[in-house]
Structures are given as C-alpha cells and as structure tokens.
Design a protein around this motif. Structure first.
Motif, short mmCIF file in Angstrom:
data_model
loop_
_atom_site.label_atom_id
_atom_site.label_comp_id
_atom_site.label_asym_id
_atom_site.label_seq_id
_atom_site.Cartn_x
_atom_site.Cartn_y
_atom_site.Cartn_z
N GLU A 8 -13.01 1.42 -2.41
CA GLU A 8 -12.21 0.35 -3.03
C GLU A 8 -12.32 0.41 -4.54
OE1 GLU A 8 -10.02 -3.52 -2.39
OE2 GLU A 8 -10.48 -1.81 -1.12
N GLN A 9 -13.51 0.67 -5.04
CA GLN A 9 -13.71 0.76 -6.49
C GLN A 9 -12.98 1.96 -7.08
OE1 GLN A 9 -17.98 0.82 -6.28
NE2 GLN A 9 -18.17 -1.33 -6.87
N ALA A 10 -13.03 3.08 -6.37
CA ALA A 10 -12.33 4.28 -6.85
C ALA A 10 -10.82 4.05 -6.88
CB ALA A 10 -12.67 5.47 -5.97
N LEU A 11 -10.31 3.37 -5.86
CA LEU A 11 -8.89 3.06 -5.81
C LEU A 11 -8.51 2.15 -6.98
CD1 LEU A 11 -6.13 3.05 -4.37
CD2 LEU A 11 -6.94 1.07 -3.05
N ALA A 12 -9.33 1.14 -7.25
CA ALA A 12 -9.04 0.22 -8.35
C ALA A 12 -9.00 0.96 -9.68
CB ALA A 12 -10.08 -0.89 -8.39
N ARG A 13 -9.97 1.82 -9.91
CA ARG A 13 -10.00 2.56 -11.18
C ARG A 13 -8.79 3.49 -11.32
NH1 ARG A 13 -15.66 3.07 -9.62
NH2 ARG A 13 -16.92 1.65 -10.90
N ALA A 14 -8.43 4.13 -10.23
CA ALA A 14 -7.27 5.03 -10.29
C ALA A 14 -6.00 4.26 -10.59
CB ALA A 14 -7.14 5.77 -8.96
N LEU A 15 -5.82 3.11 -9.98
CA LEU A 15 -4.62 2.31 -10.22
C LEU A 15 -4.59 1.78 -11.66
CD1 LEU A 15 -4.50 0.29 -6.88
CD2 LEU A 15 -2.78 1.93 -7.66
N LEU A 16 -5.74 1.34 -12.16
CA LEU A 16 -5.80 0.77 -13.51
C LEU A 16 -5.48 1.81 -14.57
CD1 LEU A 16 -8.97 -1.44 -13.05
CD2 LEU A 16 -6.66 -2.28 -13.51
N ARG A 17 -5.80 3.05 -14.34
CA ARG A 17 -5.56 4.11 -15.33
C ARG A 17 -4.18 4.75 -15.19
NH1 ARG A 17 -10.06 6.14 -17.99
NH2 ARG A 17 -8.97 8.12 -18.29
N SER A 18 -3.47 4.43 -14.13
CA SER A 18 -2.27 5.19 -13.78
C SER A 18 -1.03 4.85 -14.58
CB SER A 18 -1.95 4.98 -12.30
OG SER A 18 -1.53 3.64 -12.07
N GLY A 19 -0.97 3.62 -15.12
CA GLY A 19 0.27 3.15 -15.73
C GLY A 19 1.19 2.46 -14.75
N ALA A 20 0.74 2.26 -13.51
CA ALA A 20 1.54 1.55 -12.51
C ALA A 20 1.69 0.09 -12.90
CB ALA A 20 0.86 1.65 -11.13
N THR A 21 2.80 -0.52 -12.51
CA THR A 21 3.01 -1.94 -12.77
C THR A 21 2.10 -2.77 -11.87
OG1 THR A 21 4.74 -2.22 -11.10
CG2 THR A 21 5.44 -1.47 -13.29
N ILE A 22 1.95 -4.04 -12.21
CA ILE A 22 1.12 -4.92 -11.39
C ILE A 22 1.71 -5.06 -9.99
CG2 ILE A 22 2.26 -7.01 -12.24
CD1 ILE A 22 -1.45 -6.59 -11.18
N ALA A 77 1.71 8.59 -4.33
CA ALA A 77 2.34 9.88 -4.61
C ALA A 77 3.08 9.86 -5.94
CB ALA A 77 3.29 10.26 -3.48
N LYS A 78 3.75 8.77 -6.25
CA LYS A 78 4.52 8.66 -7.49
C LYS A 78 3.66 8.92 -8.72
CE LYS A 78 7.07 5.22 -10.23
NZ LYS A 78 7.59 3.82 -10.24
N TYR A 79 2.44 8.37 -8.70
CA TYR A 79 1.57 8.50 -9.87
C TYR A 79 0.54 9.63 -9.72
CZ TYR A 79 3.68 4.20 -11.52
OH TYR A 79 4.59 3.26 -11.96
N GLY A 80 0.66 10.39 -8.63
CA GLY A 80 -0.24 11.51 -8.43
C GLY A 80 -1.70 11.10 -8.35
N LEU A 81 -1.96 9.96 -7.70
CA LEU A 81 -3.32 9.43 -7.65
C LEU A 81 -4.17 10.17 -6.63
CD1 LEU A 81 -2.62 5.58 -7.75
CD2 LEU A 81 -2.92 7.16 -9.65
N GLU A 82 -5.39 10.42 -6.99
CA GLU A 82 -6.36 10.95 -6.06
C GLU A 82 -7.15 9.77 -5.50
OE1 GLU A 82 -8.79 13.96 -7.73
OE2 GLU A 82 -7.11 15.25 -8.34
N VAL A 83 -6.91 9.45 -4.23
CA VAL A 83 -7.57 8.30 -3.63
C VAL A 83 -8.59 8.78 -2.60
CG1 VAL A 83 -5.57 6.82 -4.00
CG2 VAL A 83 -5.80 8.03 -1.84
#
Length: 417
Positions: A135-149, A212-218
């Motif tokens: 969950e923490q890794a997912l949160a960090r990836a989302l916060l750095r991605s530029g994704a909207t809220i 996939a849109k932001y190429g996140l490694e989850v």
C-alpha cells in the motif's frame, strides 16, 4: 490595505468559511430512535467530530482518524491519528476500528460519517494478499506520477475494503448520513477520501488502465488483487445520503467578498482548475498580462481567484508542493512585470510534505531571490528552497479543514509613465 495583508485576509476568509464549527452544525440530521455512531476520516475529521459533539442532542459515540498533528479534544468520540500522504500501521488499525464500530447495527441506528480530504491515506483497509508495504509503495508511485486526484483515488478505491462505498455497506441496515468537506475539483463525493460511503461506478479495469497510463510499477500483491476477482464495490446504497458542507467555491466566494470590500474587483477563474502546477502558473501569468495590457477580461485593480488541485510530476530532488510550484511558474511568466503580488496555499495548512501552507510573492521577491531562478527551481521541484531563501514561505500550521488549493493574484493599476 497592504498587498500582503489583503492577500492573507482573503486566504483567512476562504479557510474560515470551511471551518467545521461553522459549516457542520447547520447540516446535522435529526437523532434516530436507536444509537448514533460517528465515524470519519480526513484532515478535518477531528475538528468535525468536535463540532458534532458540541451541537448534538442526545447520546453519541464513535471513532475518527485524522493526520498526525490534526487532533483536537473530543469527549465521547475517540480520535486516532495516522500518517498522510503515505499510510502507516496506525492507519491500518484505525480503518479496522472504524469497520468494527459500524458492525452489528440495526435499521433504527444512525451512522454519521465525517469525511474530508486526506481520508484515502488515513484508511488503508488492506485486501487479502496486499501488505502495508504494498500500500505504501502504491501511494508513493501515485504521488510521484503526476496523476490527478481523481485518478489516484480511482486506483485506491479498488485496493481497499472500506473505500468505494464499502463502509456504508458494512454499516447496513443502519442509516448513513455523510457530511463532506470537499477537497477535490468538481466536488464528486466518490473522490473525496475515495468515497467510503458512496457508490463507485468504476471498475478494477479502470484502475489498471490508470496504472498503465502512467507506467507505474506497482507491487505484485496490488496487481494480483486488481486482476483477480477482488471485492466488488456495492452498486446500491439506499440508506446512504451525502451532504457537501464546505467546498472550494464557497471559499472563493468568501475571499471575493474581502477583495470587493477592499476596492478590488474579484474575478473567480474557476474552483476546479487542474494541470501541472508550474504550467498552470504560466497560464495565470498570461491572464495577468492581458489584464494589464488591455483591461480584459477585467480592469485593474483586481484580484484573480482560483481553486482546485494541480499536480506535480516529480523529476528533481528538491522540496516543495504544488502551490509553491504554481508561484514559480507565475514568476517565470511575469518576468519583470511590477504591481503584481500573489498568494498560493493549501487550505489545510500543508503544501506537499514540508511545514508551509504555500507562499506569498510581491514586487521584492525576485530581488530577494538573488541568483536563484524560478524556472531552474521549478525543474528541480525545489519551490520550498526558493521561497525559503526569499523569506516568502507562508506557514500557518494545520488549519483543521481542507477545501484544497487557494490562489489569489492581486493586480494593481500600472504605474503612470
């Protein structure tokens, strides 16, 4: 009134309009025949609970979770604290306590749910196969991605046993009344704190598409949960009702009243502005230039007001949040233009992960910056370093509410030539 005093007065009015002791009591429901259970999550959850306690007629009990440092004294409602924006074990325990609190209720009971921004991080109810580290890794990836809220919370809703309406489902057959202080553009209740009492119309496939849109490694656990049968969110919550008690629009209107009383024409550009923070700052600079050059769409003296939630794509190693980056973009776009001052701040009192709410700029900011350049600091994501050097940081401490970003640009009459 001095420019900084006027800007701060508008900010204070915006925040004041959303303080729980002012906006919660008018929306309290009638007491039920049975028990009244209060639960909640968000940066304003504790102050909302305190407002309920002070105005509720009858017995009341429950538990809410807020960010560390945002607790206020409550007598009958238990207040827990947890980490934000990356969840921690205290958040896991709080989510479990809230789910336990609403279990075993009857149709004669009332669940009063108090929701505000920040609730997504504060309610990590972990699905099978998903660890807290995941969950923490997912949160960090989302916060750095530029994704909207909206995109971030669409993912979070599907990696949870409490979000996406699942809290209301757990409280059934009790009646659920949710009071929301909205921190999201558009005030969609399914997005605020990832909508624990609101029907979620999205699917796990939507969440995977965002990843996939932001190429996140989850983490593998998250990926497996989203690709598997998962835990389908409820599609119908007939006993659940939602009321917005404070929004960005209300805050902007309160600020506009302050500007008008000071003799400045207020122009609200929008309450739901999104986009990369620095780019949004450049766009606002373009509007300032049109006003100063052509008196369009409003004549000086005036104040441009806007709200919403911009994004920051982290590429550098600096410090700072989206409001600081907005001001760096604005400064870069204004160049050597004089007679313009501005404030940009998060109404919760914390911009990003530092101790400031945002910053205030004026005619002396660039002179105080010395060799620091706004565009270079923007590329380094170091808004905090820039405004710390200029002495322009706005530090308020936690405001105990949250209607997202507030921006005010004061444009004075051009000097006579």
């Amino acid at each position: 009134m001095h420019q900084r005093e006027l800007l701060r007065g508008m900010f204070d009015a915006a925040v004041g309009s959303a303080l729980p002791h002012r906006c919660v009591p008018p929306h309290l429901p009638a007491p039920p025949k049975g028990r009244t259970i209060v639960v909640g999550a968000g940066k304003a959850a504790a102050s909302m609970a305190q407002a309920v306690e002070r105005h509720w007629q009858g017995d009341i009990e429950g538990v809410v979770v807020t960010r560390y440092g945002h607790a206020v004294p409550c007598g009958r409602i238990r207040v827990l604290e947890a980490a934000h924006p990356v969840p921690d074990q205290a958040g896991v325990a709080a989510a479990r306590a809230i789910l336990d609190t609403v279990s075993g209720l009857t149709a004669e009971d009332l669940v009063l749910c108090l929701i505000s921004g920040g609730g997504s991080a504060l309610l990590p109810a972990l699905p099978d196969g998903v660890s807290l580290a995941d969950e923490q890794a997912l949160a960090r990836a989302l916060l750095r991605s530029g994704a909207t809220i909206a995109e971030m919370n669409r993912v979070r809703r599907h990696v949870s046993l409490i979000k996406g309406g699942r809290l209301a489902a757990a409280a059934s057959p009790a009646r659920v009344e949710t009071l929301i202080i909205s921190d999201v553009p558009g005030d969609d209740p399914a997005i605020v704190a990832s909508g624990p009492t609101v029907v979620d119309g999205s699917t796990p496939q939507d969440a995977l598409a965002i990843i996939a849109k932001y190429g996140l490694e989850v983490p593998a656990g998250v990926q497996s949960w989203l690709e598997g049968p998962g835990c389908a969110p409820p599609t119908n919550l007939p006993n659940s009702r939602v009321t917005m008690v404070a929004t960005a629009q209300m805050a902007l209107e309160a600020a506009a009243d302050v500007a008008a009383r000071a003799g400045c024409t207020p122009l609200i550009l929008g309450n739901a502005i999104e986009g990369e923070a620095g780019t949004v700052g450049l766009v606002h600079a373009g509007i300032v230039r049109q006003i100063r050059g052509h008196g369009q769409p409003v004549k000086c003296p005036c104040v441009l007001l806007s709200g919403g939630e911009t994004t920051v794509t982290v590429r550098g190693n600096g410090r700072g949040g989206r409001n600081g980056e907005f001001l760096l973009g604005l400064l870069a776009g204004l160049g050597d233009m004089t007679g313009v001052s501005a404030l940009a701040a998060d109404t919760d009192g914390i911009d990003g992960t530092q101790d400031n709410a945002g910053a205030i700029i004026d005619a002396g900011t660039m002179a105080r910056a010395g060799r620091l350049k706004p565009d270079a600091c923007l590329r380094a994501n170091d808004a905090y370093g820039f405004f710390q050097a200029t002495g322009d940081l706005l530090v308020t401490g936690p405001t105990l509410t949250n209607v997202n970003d507030f921006r005010a640009i004061l444009i004075e009459e051009p000097e006579a030539r």
